[in-house]
Design an enzyme around this catalytic site. Structure first.
Site, PDB file in Angstrom:
ATOM      1  N   GLU A   1      49.235  49.339  60.730  1.00 19.54           N
ATOM      2  CA  GLU A   1      48.821  48.202  61.553  1.00 19.54           C
ATOM      3  C   GLU A   1      49.598  46.942  61.182  1.00 19.54           C
ATOM      4  O   GLU A   1      50.078  46.209  62.046  1.00 19.54           O
ATOM      5  CB  GLU A   1      47.330  47.913  61.360  1.00 19.54           C
ATOM      6  CG  GLU A   1      46.421  48.992  61.862  1.00 19.54           C
ATOM      7  CD  GLU A   1      44.970  48.626  61.643  1.00 19.54           C
ATOM      8  OE1 GLU A   1      44.178  48.934  62.538  1.00 19.54           O
ATOM      9  OE2 GLU A   1      44.625  48.040  60.602  1.00 19.54           O
ATOM     10  N   ILE A   2      49.693  46.695  59.902  1.00 15.08           N
ATOM     11  CA  ILE A   2      50.325  45.466  59.416  1.00 15.08           C
ATOM     12  C   ILE A   2      51.788  45.409  59.826  1.00 15.08           C
ATOM     13  O   ILE A   2      52.265  44.380  60.307  1.00 15.08           O
ATOM     14  CB  ILE A   2      50.107  45.340  57.894  1.00 15.08           C
ATOM     15  CG1 ILE A   2      48.632  45.015  57.652  1.00 15.08           C
ATOM     16  CG2 ILE A   2      51.018  44.299  57.275  1.00 15.08           C
ATOM     17  CD1 ILE A   2      48.168  45.191  56.245  1.00 15.08           C
TER      18      ILE A   2
ATOM     19  N   ILE B   1      46.031  53.661  56.471  1.00 12.86           N
ATOM     20  CA  ILE B   1      46.149  53.199  57.853  1.00 12.86           C
ATOM     21  C   ILE B   1      46.633  51.755  57.912  1.00 12.86           C
ATOM     22  O   ILE B   1      47.424  51.385  58.787  1.00 12.86           O
ATOM     23  CB  ILE B   1      44.797  53.354  58.591  1.00 12.86           C
ATOM     24  CG1 ILE B   1      44.437  54.840  58.684  1.00 12.86           C
ATOM     25  CG2 ILE B   1      44.852  52.725  59.979  1.00 12.86           C
ATOM     26  CD1 ILE B   1      43.026  55.111  59.165  1.00 12.86           C
ATOM     27  N   CYS B   2      46.178  50.929  56.980  1.00 12.79           N
ATOM     28  CA  CYS B   2      46.495  49.498  57.005  1.00 12.79           C
ATOM     29  C   CYS B   2      47.987  49.197  57.120  1.00 12.79           C
ATOM     30  O   CYS B   2      48.365  48.332  57.915  1.00 12.79           O
ATOM     31  CB  CYS B   2      45.891  48.797  55.797  1.00 12.79           C
ATOM     32  SG  CYS B   2      44.077  48.898  55.765  1.00 12.79           S
ATOM     33  N   PRO B   3      48.867  49.885  56.386  1.00 13.82           N
ATOM     34  CA  PRO B   3      50.285  49.531  56.516  1.00 13.82           C
ATOM     35  C   PRO B   3      50.834  49.793  57.910  1.00 13.82           C
ATOM     36  O   PRO B   3      51.736  49.083  58.365  1.00 13.82           O
ATOM     37  CB  PRO B   3      50.990  50.380  55.466  1.00 13.82           C
ATOM     38  CG  PRO B   3      50.020  51.390  55.009  1.00 13.82           C
ATOM     39  CD  PRO B   3      48.651  50.890  55.350  1.00 13.82           C
TER      40      PRO B   3
END
Length: 171
Positions: free
Chosen positions: A51-52, A47-49
């Site tokens: 958002e980033i 998920i982090c990529p």
């Protein structure tokens, strides 16, 4: 320390990666600007990529609002740099909270995992926390909602539910 709306944001100075360069960033470096500080669990995750890269795509919108975006995880600056080879260039720095002290100060540290939960903070130009959102790591945050809240805060007015820029405030 838990961070609550209306309190002074905990100061920090962390090494980060900007445009493949290692630099230190302190909250005090951004006095006079709005700061959107977001914590995420780990580099090289699912998920982090999303958002980033989402925050990076919206960087111009944040800049128009006299704000800067700072992403933070408990990974090292070297991990961030390696990950950026996959993600591509970002328009804001990723900061490394390897001691986990900053994550703890902002109340986002999951001590059992040694990583941050998803937390988003909007800090005003005087260094006060104006917005704090904490949520489960399985759900990505909304960049659009972060921008909407930032714009609402900048009106200095009372904004009703589902308020959007250009709409009438409650005074």
């Amino acid at each position: 320390m838990n961070t609550f709306v209306g309190q002074k944001a905990p100061e920090f100075k962390l090494q980060g990666v900007s445009h493949e360069t290692f630099e230190y960033h302190a909250l005090s470096d951004y006095k006079g600007k709005w700061v959107v500080l977001f914590f995420y669990p780990r580099d090289f995750t699912f998920i982090c990529p999303t958002e980033i890269t989402g925050f990076s795509k919206a960087d111009d919108a944040f800049k128009k609002l006299n704000s800067v975006v700072l992403g933070v995880s408990t990974d090292s600056a070297h991990s961030h740099k390696a990950w950026l080879k996959e993600l591509g260039a970002l328009k804001y720095p990723l900061l490394a909270d390897t001691t986990q002290k900053v994550s703890s100060a902002y109340g986002v540290l999951n001590e059992d995992e040694g990583e941050a939960i998803r937390g988003t903070f909007i800090i005003d130009p005087e260094g006060l926390v104006k917005y704090a959102l904490y949520h489960d790591n399985n759900v990505g945050r909304s960049v659009k909602e972060t921008l909407r809240v930032l714009e609402a805060l900048q009106t200095g007015e009372k904004c009703p539910v589902e308020w959007n820029p250009g709409e009438k405030t409650l005074g």
